[in-house]
Write a protein that holds these residues in place. Sequence first.
Motif, PDB file in Angstrom:
ATOM      1  N   ILE A   1       7.419 -27.075  52.574  1.00 18.55           N
ATOM      2  CA  ILE A   1       8.432 -27.944  51.968  1.00 18.55           C
ATOM      3  C   ILE A   1       8.613 -27.592  50.496  1.00 18.55           C
ATOM      4  O   ILE A   1       9.743 -27.502  49.988  1.00 18.55           O
ATOM      5  CB  ILE A   1       8.036 -29.433  52.111  1.00 18.55           C
ATOM      6  CG1 ILE A   1       7.955 -29.834  53.593  1.00 18.55           C
ATOM      7  CG2 ILE A   1       9.006 -30.329  51.354  1.00 18.55           C
ATOM      8  CD1 ILE A   1       9.268 -29.882  54.311  1.00 18.55           C
ATOM      9  N   ILE A   2       7.508 -27.392  49.795  1.00 17.52           N
ATOM     10  CA  ILE A   2       7.580 -27.060  48.363  1.00 17.52           C
ATOM     11  C   ILE A   2       8.272 -25.714  48.168  1.00 17.52           C
ATOM     12  O   ILE A   2       9.079 -25.547  47.241  1.00 17.52           O
ATOM     13  CB  ILE A   2       6.168 -27.063  47.736  1.00 17.52           C
ATOM     14  CG1 ILE A   2       5.560 -28.463  47.810  1.00 17.52           C
ATOM     15  CG2 ILE A   2       6.222 -26.600  46.276  1.00 17.52           C
ATOM     16  CD1 ILE A   2       4.082 -28.530  47.506  1.00 17.52           C
ATOM     17  N   ASP A   3       7.986 -24.745  49.021  1.00 17.47           N
ATOM     18  CA  ASP A   3       8.676 -23.447  48.949  1.00 17.47           C
ATOM     19  C   ASP A   3      10.184 -23.624  49.092  1.00 17.47           C
ATOM     20  O   ASP A   3      10.967 -23.001  48.365  1.00 17.47           O
ATOM     21  CB  ASP A   3       8.150 -22.510  50.040  1.00 17.47           C
ATOM     22  CG  ASP A   3       6.828 -21.856  49.678  1.00 17.47           C
ATOM     23  OD1 ASP A   3       6.559 -21.712  48.456  1.00 17.47           O
ATOM     24  OD2 ASP A   3       6.066 -21.501  50.594  1.00 17.47           O
ATOM     25  N   GLN A   4      10.592 -24.469  50.029  1.00 14.84           N
ATOM     26  CA  GLN A   4      12.026 -24.728  50.222  1.00 14.84           C
ATOM     27  C   GLN A   4      12.650 -25.317  48.968  1.00 14.84           C
ATOM     28  O   GLN A   4      13.740 -24.919  48.545  1.00 14.84           O
ATOM     29  CB  GLN A   4      12.227 -25.691  51.399  1.00 14.84           C
ATOM     30  CG  GLN A   4      11.973 -25.097  52.777  1.00 14.84           C
ATOM     31  CD  GLN A   4      12.185 -26.124  53.880  1.00 14.84           C
ATOM     32  OE1 GLN A   4      12.575 -27.263  53.622  1.00 14.84           O
ATOM     33  NE2 GLN A   4      11.946 -25.703  55.120  1.00 14.84           N
ATOM     34  N   ILE A   5      11.945 -26.266  48.370  1.00 12.43           N
ATOM     35  CA  ILE A   5      12.469 -26.931  47.167  1.00 12.43           C
ATOM     36  C   ILE A   5      12.608 -25.923  46.020  1.00 12.43           C
ATOM     37  O   ILE A   5      13.625 -25.909  45.322  1.00 12.43           O
ATOM     38  CB  ILE A   5      11.550 -28.094  46.759  1.00 12.43           C
ATOM     39  CG1 ILE A   5      11.654 -29.223  47.790  1.00 12.43           C
ATOM     40  CG2 ILE A   5      11.904 -28.618  45.380  1.00 12.43           C
ATOM     41  CD1 ILE A   5      10.666 -30.343  47.602  1.00 12.43           C
ATOM     42  N   ILE A   6      11.600 -25.078  45.838  1.00 16.97           N
ATOM     43  CA  ILE A   6      11.641 -24.085  44.756  1.00 16.97           C
ATOM     44  C   ILE A   6      12.816 -23.136  44.946  1.00 16.97           C
ATOM     45  O   ILE A   6      13.525 -22.791  43.977  1.00 16.97           O
ATOM     46  CB  ILE A   6      10.308 -23.313  44.681  1.00 16.97           C
ATOM     47  CG1 ILE A   6       9.175 -24.237  44.222  1.00 16.97           C
ATOM     48  CG2 ILE A   6      10.420 -22.114  43.743  1.00 16.97           C
ATOM     49  CD1 ILE A   6       7.803 -23.614  44.299  1.00 16.97           C
ATOM     50  N   GLU A   7      13.060 -22.706  46.182  1.00 19.36           N
ATOM     51  CA  GLU A   7      14.159 -21.785  46.456  1.00 19.36           C
ATOM     52  C   GLU A   7      15.512 -22.424  46.184  1.00 19.36           C
ATOM     53  O   GLU A   7      16.467 -21.730  45.815  1.00 19.36           O
ATOM     54  CB  GLU A   7      14.099 -21.336  47.922  1.00 19.36           C
ATOM     55  CG  GLU A   7      12.965 -20.375  48.232  1.00 19.36           C
ATOM     56  CD  GLU A   7      12.848 -20.057  49.715  1.00 19.36           C
ATOM     57  OE1 GLU A   7      13.776 -20.477  50.467  1.00 19.36           O
ATOM     58  OE2 GLU A   7      11.880 -19.412  50.112  1.00 19.36           O
TER      59      GLU A   7
END
Length: 321
Positions: A313-319
């Motif tokens: 989820i955090i990876d998605q947000i960063i992208e």
Amino acid sequence: MKVSSMDESGKYDKANERLAQVKEEVGKVMVGQEDVIEQVLISILCDGNILLESNPGMGKTKMISTISKVLGLEFSRIQNTPDLMPSDITGTHIVDESADTTDFVFQKGPIFANMILADEINRATPKTQSALLEAMQEKQVTVGNNSYSLDDPFFLMATQNPIEQEGTYPLPEAQRDRFMMKVELDYPSLEEENKIVDRFTSELDFEPELENVISRSSLIRLQEFTRKVPIANDLREKAVNIASATREKEELDYGASPRASMNIVLASKARALIEGRNHVSEKDIKEVAKPVLRHRIGLSFQAEKQGMNEDKIIDQIIEQQ
């Protein structure tokens, strides 16, 4: 102006040199886990508490005790068990009969040290876990009607086994939020494991001589210097946007508090200092986002069912930022 700029540059170089020495000394005992050691140092520079999670036997206790020796900090270890009482941590009043008159005196508990290792914190009951809350946030403990300040600097380094394991209690959200970072330790590589086995099976008591690299007063000055590391306005906004976005994700039941935004910025400053830079970069923010956020967000049932986890989820947000 040139002299002032050179002096400022020298401060960053000296700080980076000291921190590199710390990592070198810790490396005399620890094999691998460079990223984990760096994240622990980031938390220390930010005057924050840290939660270490892994399976048993991964060297969490050895790592924290080694870092405390290298930093010259008074170390104390609390082994959490289901029958541990809050007074076993904070201390209690006892009867003093050494004088002519009988009096009650406060006997300090193991929380009164600079670096506290709360081993297997999730094996303690919620009541005992809550005894650590005041120490983590207010740097003091209250026993009876009296409050007692803890020595400065003060850090709580807690270890936790995966919650699926038997005999564990989940940490309440309020307590998880008081940990600046949650760091997950993975198994070492085959090469690293061979080095570990060789290092700790060749001698009966393997205990290398460790140099005290930084004094307590120097560490406090480093903490103050960390907060002065410059960060561009757009990067500060990026850090805030990443934390804020967790509150709008459909896959999450709840998102991170504003404390997470502050911790991303602070951790980014500390990482820049460790990396030898005099400013925060976008990479710093991306690298610290997961350990700062992963314990502050709650996956929905649907997200878990789809095989999602906090880091994805955090990876998605960063992208998306």
